[in-house]
Design an enzyme around this catalytic site. Structure first.
Site, PDB file in Angstrom:
ATOM      1  N   ILE A 143      30.539  39.267  38.307  1.00 54.22           N
ATOM      2  CA  ILE A 143      30.525  37.882  38.771  1.00 54.22           C
ATOM      3  C   ILE A 143      29.072  37.498  39.026  1.00 54.22           C
ATOM      4  O   ILE A 143      28.281  38.326  39.446  1.00 54.22           O
ATOM      5  CB  ILE A 143      31.362  37.751  40.069  1.00 54.22           C
ATOM      6  N   GLU A 167      37.754  43.063  35.619  1.00 51.92           N
ATOM      7  CA  GLU A 167      38.447  42.760  36.867  1.00 51.92           C
ATOM      8  C   GLU A 167      38.811  41.288  36.965  1.00 51.92           C
ATOM      9  O   GLU A 167      39.891  40.920  37.397  1.00 51.92           O
ATOM     10  CB  GLU A 167      37.542  43.091  38.061  1.00 51.92           C
ATOM     11  N   ASN A 182      28.840  43.106  49.912  1.00 55.89           N
ATOM     12  CA  ASN A 182      30.254  42.836  49.614  1.00 55.89           C
ATOM     13  C   ASN A 182      31.123  44.079  49.531  1.00 55.89           C
ATOM     14  O   ASN A 182      32.319  44.018  49.774  1.00 55.89           O
ATOM     15  CB  ASN A 182      30.381  42.100  48.277  1.00 55.89           C
TER      16      ASN A 182
END
Lengths: 532, 532
Positions: free
Chosen positions: A288, A312, A402
Site C-alpha cells: 500500500i 493482500e 503499523n
C-alpha cells in the site's frame, strides 16, 4: 451491472437473511447488545485494511463508554485480521477501551496508545497469526472462560444464505477463524453494499495433525466455499448496518516513486530476457502507498500482458489495470477501494468480480502458496541496512508504526523479493535528514536471508548470490543517497579493516558506532555527519 | 540384517551399477578427471551434515593443487547442501581452492577462510537455497558457460539402478537439484557402504508456474522416487570410493543441557494437559549438539509414546529412541551417525530402515510441510535479546560460525518454536563472561515474530501472545543468568522510561547503549559491568 441497494427500509435486512429461522435474531437497537460486553473480554472483529469491519456495535459500545464515563473501565482484548477504521478502533483507543490489540493497525489513536504503553500490541505474520489464534496462543492468559475461545466475534457480512452460512463483504481477514473459535457471534449485515456472494473463497483451517495441502496451483483456483458455516446457537444477534467503510483516496504517484517503478520495470524486462521469469511475469504482490501505486501504474503501462496478482489488498489502481486489459486475475484478502473506487466496482460489478477472489489471510499470506506460485513480492520498509537487514515496523528501533503485516511472509517465500523506498526522508531541519540505508537497522524484521532486490529512486541493487560485503557495496552504490554514500562507504571500509585483523570479517561491523546514524539524529536533527 | 559389503575387489563397483551401458563410464584413476576442472568453475557436491559427500575426486584435486603449487590458482565456487568433511572442503579451504562456498559449513578451515575474507560465503535458508540455486540465482555472475547451470556436480552414491538412476547414500541435501542443473556429473560409488536403496524419497522441483502441492500429510508419506533420474550424457565418469564419512561422536549431555531438557519435557506435558498438543506430541525437529541430544534423551525417557520426527539430521541418539520403542518414524535429509552409530545401523539394517526416510533438503525444510505437519522446532542459537530477536550465525555481529541452516525455516513455520541455550558461556577471564540474553542481539537471523519459547538451564519463557515489554520481563526473569538479571532489568526499565517520554515505547531501546554488552566484552573480557 449489479444494482446498488437502496437505503433505509426494514425489508433490506430481511432480504439478505435467506434462512427464515435466523430472522428471529434480528435486533434493531444495538444498545441491547451492551450487557453482553464485559471488561477484559477477548473480542474478534472482521475487517482487513480498513474494509468490512463491524461498525454499529463498536460505535454503540463507544457511545456507551463515553456517556457513562467508563473510559479505562470497559477494556477489551481485540483481535482483527489487520486494520479497521478510525470511527471504531480509533475511537475505542481514544476512549481507552483497548487493553490489547493484535496484530496490525494503521490508526493514529491506536498507534499513540501502543507507543505510550496504554495498548498492549504485538505484530505477527498475518497467516501464522490466524493459525496461532486458533491454536489458542493468543488466548492463553484469558482469566475467564475457555482459554481456547474468543468470547465474542463481531463481523460484518453482506448476506446469510439459506443454509445459514455467512457471506462477508469487501474483506475476509480472519473472519473464518473467529467464526470457528468464538463463543458468541454478532453479525452486522451491511445493506448499503451489494451482496458479495461469489467473490470469496473461504477455507476452514484444520489444525495439525489434520491439516491438508492447499490444492491451489493458480491464482484463480478455488479451494474453499463461497459462504462460511456458523453454528446458529452461537449467534447472539443480527443487526443492520448502513455505515460505509471509512476509506480514503489512494496515495498519488510522485517523482521518486515513478523513478523506483521505472527501475523495477526495467529489471523485470531483463529477467524475462534472461529466461528466469515468464513473459507475463510471476504473480505480483503489491503493498500500500505511493510507491506500490507507482509500480502498479508502471506495470500497467509496461510491455507485460496477462499479469496475475496474488496479494493482500486490491486497491483503486488495480481497476485501471483491469480496464486496460493487462491484469488477468487478482487474488487478495481485502478490497480496499476509495469511495469512488467502490462506486466504480459496484457500477461495473459483473465486469470485475469474475476477475478476482477474496480469501482468508491464512491463505493469501500462506508460505505454502507464495512459494508454490513463485510470487514477486514488492514491499516498502522503514529502512534497510548495508547488509540487507530490514526494518518494517519500529521507527528508531522503538516506535511502532503499523506492524509487520504480510511483509515477512511475502519477502521470505516469494521467488523474487523486492523492497523499495525513497533513499532519504526529511526531518524538520534537513530535507535529507533520514537515510533509508543505514549501517545497522535499528529494528530487524526481515534478515539478509530474505530479500533479493533493494530499490530506491537512486537505483536497483540486485544482491542475489552475493556475500555480505559484496552486498553492502552494491546496496551503498545503487541505493544510498549521494549525501550518505561516502559516510556508509567509510563505515564499511573501516569495519572491514578492523574485523579482518580480528579474523571476524564475514559481516564487518563496529558495534560501538553501528547506531551513530540514530544518535546523531536525536542530537542534531539529521543522520548526516562529517566524522565517524 | 543387511550384509556390509567387503572391500577391495574390482567387482564391487560393477555390482552397484545395474545399467550395463554405464559400466563404460567407470574409471579407476580419479586423476584422469583433473583436466575437466578449471579455475572459476561452479561446482556442486552432494553431502549434508558431514555424510554422503564426494571424497575421491575432491582429494585428488587437492593433491594435484598441493603437488603443483596451484594454491589460489585453481579456485572453485562450491555449492553443497550443507557441511561435508575436513578432508575435502576443509582441505580445499586450507589450500585456497574455494572462491565461494554456499550456504552452510562447520569446518574450521572454511570458517577461517570466510572470516579472513578469503572465501565468499552467504548463508541462506536451506530449502529456499535449493530452489534459488535451480532458478539460477547463485550462478548469475558466472563468466563462462550457461548462467543457469553448475559446471560440474560431484556426487556420492551407493547404487545406479537398471534405469540408470542414482541412489544416494546417507544424505540427500541438494543432490536432486544439482543433478537437474549440472552440465556434467561425476559419480562416486561408495562400495564400503551398503546400497541405501529404499531409504530415500527424492523429489524433482518444477519451478513456478509449474510447482505442484507436496502431497504429504504424514512424516512417513512418500511423494517422490527412490532413485533419481539423470541424463546419461551428462555423466563424465563413475569412480569407486571406499572412504568413510569423517564423522565424530555425538556431543555428550551435560548438567545444563539436562536441565534445559527437563524444562522442555515439563512444558510439553502441560501443553498436552491443556489440549493444545496431541499425546504423542507433534513431529519433532531437533538440531545438533549437546542440548539437542539431551532433549532427545529426555523425550525418550519421558511419558510420550509413538513420537514422530521431522527434522534435518538423524543422529546416534535416535537409535536409542528407536530401540526403546518410543520413536515411531523419523524423516530427515541426512543420517549423521558416528562410526559406531553407522555400524549399529548396518548391523540392524532391516530393523531401522523401515522407520525412516531421507528427503531433499527442499522437502525436509519446506515451509509448506513444516506448517502442515505442525512441527515442534528445537534450535540452539548463539544468543537472543530481551525482546526475543535471535542470532544464530554471527558471533559479536561479525564472525560467521556455521550459517543459518534450517533454523529459520523451522522456527518461522513450526506450530511451536523453541530455542534453547545455556544462559552464559565462559570467556578466558570469567566463567560467565558471555550472556546468552542480551539487550539487542548483535546479529538478527530470526525476529521476535518467529519464536514461542525460550529456554536456558535457568528456566523456560513462554512468550506466546505477549507484547514486547511483557516478553522482555519473562525472558529476563526465566532465562537470564542471575548475574545478568539486574543489568538487563535496569536496561529495560530505563529504556521504557525514556521511550515513554518520547511516545515511542512499543519496544523500548537506548540505541546509544544497546550494544554495551559487546563493547564491554572487548574492553574487559566479560559482558558484565556495574553501571550502565
Amino acid at each position: 451491472m449489479h444494482k446498488v441497494v437502496e437505503h433505509g427500509t426494514k425489508s433490506l435486512i430481511t432480504s439478505r437473511i435467506k434462512r427464515p429461522s435466523l430472522l428471529s435474531k434480528v435486533i434493531t437497537d444495538p444498545n441491547h447488545l451492551i450487557p453482553y460486553f464485559q471488561n477484559g473480554q477477548y473480542i474478534g472483529w472482521s475487517g482487513f485494511a480498513g474494509t468490512n469491519y463491524p461498525k454499529v456495535t463498536p460505535i454503540a459500545l463507544a457511545d456507551h463508554v463515553e456517556k457513562n464515563s467508563l473510559q479505562s473501565k470497559l477494556k477489551f482484548n481485540l483481535f482483527v485480521g489487520a486494520s479497521t477504521g478510525p470511527e471504531t478502533e480509533g475511537r475505542w483507543a481514544a476512549l481507552d477501551m483497548i487493553e490489547r490489540r493484535y496484530p496490525h493497525q494503521s490508526d493514529s489513536s491506536v498507534r499513540k496508545g501502543i507507543n505510550t504503553g496504554n495498548i498492549k500490541f504485538a505484530d505477527e505474520h498475518l497467516s501464522i497469526y490466524a493459525n496461532d489464534l486458533l491454536y489458542g496462543y493468543y488466548t492463553l492468559k484469558k482469566e475467564k472462560g475457555d482459554k481456547r475461545k474468543l468470547d465474542i466475534a463481531i463481523i460484518e457480512a453482506t448476506e446469510i444464505t439459506e443454509e445459514g452460512y455467512i457471506i462477508p463483504g469487501a474483506s475476509v481477514g480472519i473472519t473464518p477463524e473467529i467464526l470457528q473459535m468464538a463463543d458468541k457471534v454478532i453479525i452486522e449485515i451491511n445493506t448499503s453494499l451489494p451482496s458479495f456472494k461469489g467473490v470469496h473463497d473461504l477455507v476452514k483451517h484444520d489444525p495439525p495433525p489434520f491439516t491438508k495441502p492447499y490444492q491451489l496451483t493458480r491464482v484463480d483456483d478455488r479451494i474453499g466455499v463461497e459462504a462460511f458455516p456458523i453454528d446458529p446457537e452461537k449467534i447472539l444477534a443480527i443487526v443492520e448496518s448502513q455505515l460505509p467503510d471509512n476509506t480514503s483516496d489512494p496515495a498519488p504517484e510522485d517523482e521518486k516513486s515513478n523513478a523506483i517503478a521505472h527501475h523495477i520495470v526495467e529489471f523485470f524486462k531483463a529477467e524475462i530476457e534472461a529466461g528466469r521469469m515468464p513473459k507475463n511475469l510471476h504473480p505480483i504482490q503489491s503493498g500500500i502507498g505511493s510507491i506500490a501505486n507507482a509500480v502498479i501504474g508502471g506495470l500497467s503501462r509496461g510491455p507485460f500482458e496477462n499479469i496475475n496478482v496474488w496479494t493482500e489488498v486490491i486497491q483503486d489502481t488495480f481497476l485501471d489495470f483491469f480496464d486496460n486489459g493487462k491484469l488477468n486475475f487478482a487474488s487478495a484478502t481485502s478490497l480496499r477501494f476509495s469511495p469512488s473506487g467502490f462506486n466504480r466496482l459496484f457500477n461495473n460489478w459483473d465486469n470485475y468480480v469474475n476477475k478476482m477472489v477474496l480469501r482468508n489471510q491464512a491463505i493469501s499470506n500462506s508460505a505454502e502458496l507464495i512459494r508454490r506460485l513463485g510470487v514477486i513480492a514488492l514491499n516498502t520498509p522503514v529502512e534497510f541496512d548495508i547488509y540487507g537487514h530490514i526494518n518494517s515496523t519500529c521507527v528508531d528501533g522503538s516506535k511502532m508504526l503499523n506492524g509487520i503485516g504480510g511483509s515477512g511472509e511475502f519477502l521470505r517465500n516469494s521467488k523474487l523479493s523486492i523492497v523499495h523506498a525513497p533513499s532519504t526522508r526529511p526531518t524538520k531541519s534537513d530535507p535529507h535528514g533520514i537515510s533509508t540505508v543505514v549501517p545497522f537497522a535499528s529494528h530487524i524484521d526481515h534478515s539478509e536471508h530474505d530479500v533479493d532486490i533493494y530499490v530506491t529512486e537512486q537505483g536497483l541493487a540486485d544482491v542475489r548470490g552475493l556475500d555480505p560485503i559484496e552486498r553492502a557495496k552494491v546496496i551503498i552504490e545503487k541505493c544510498a543517497h549521494p549525501i550518505y554514500k561516502p559516510i556508509l562507504k567509510e563505515y564499511l571500509e573501516t569495519s572491514t579493516q578492523i574485523c579482518l585483523k580480528k579474523g571476524a570479517a564475514h559481516e564487518p561491523h563496529q558495534l560501538d558506532k553501528a547506531f551513530k546514524f540514530y544518535t546523531n539524529l536525536v542530537e542534531k536533527g539529521t543522520m548526516r555527519f562529517d566524522k565517524w
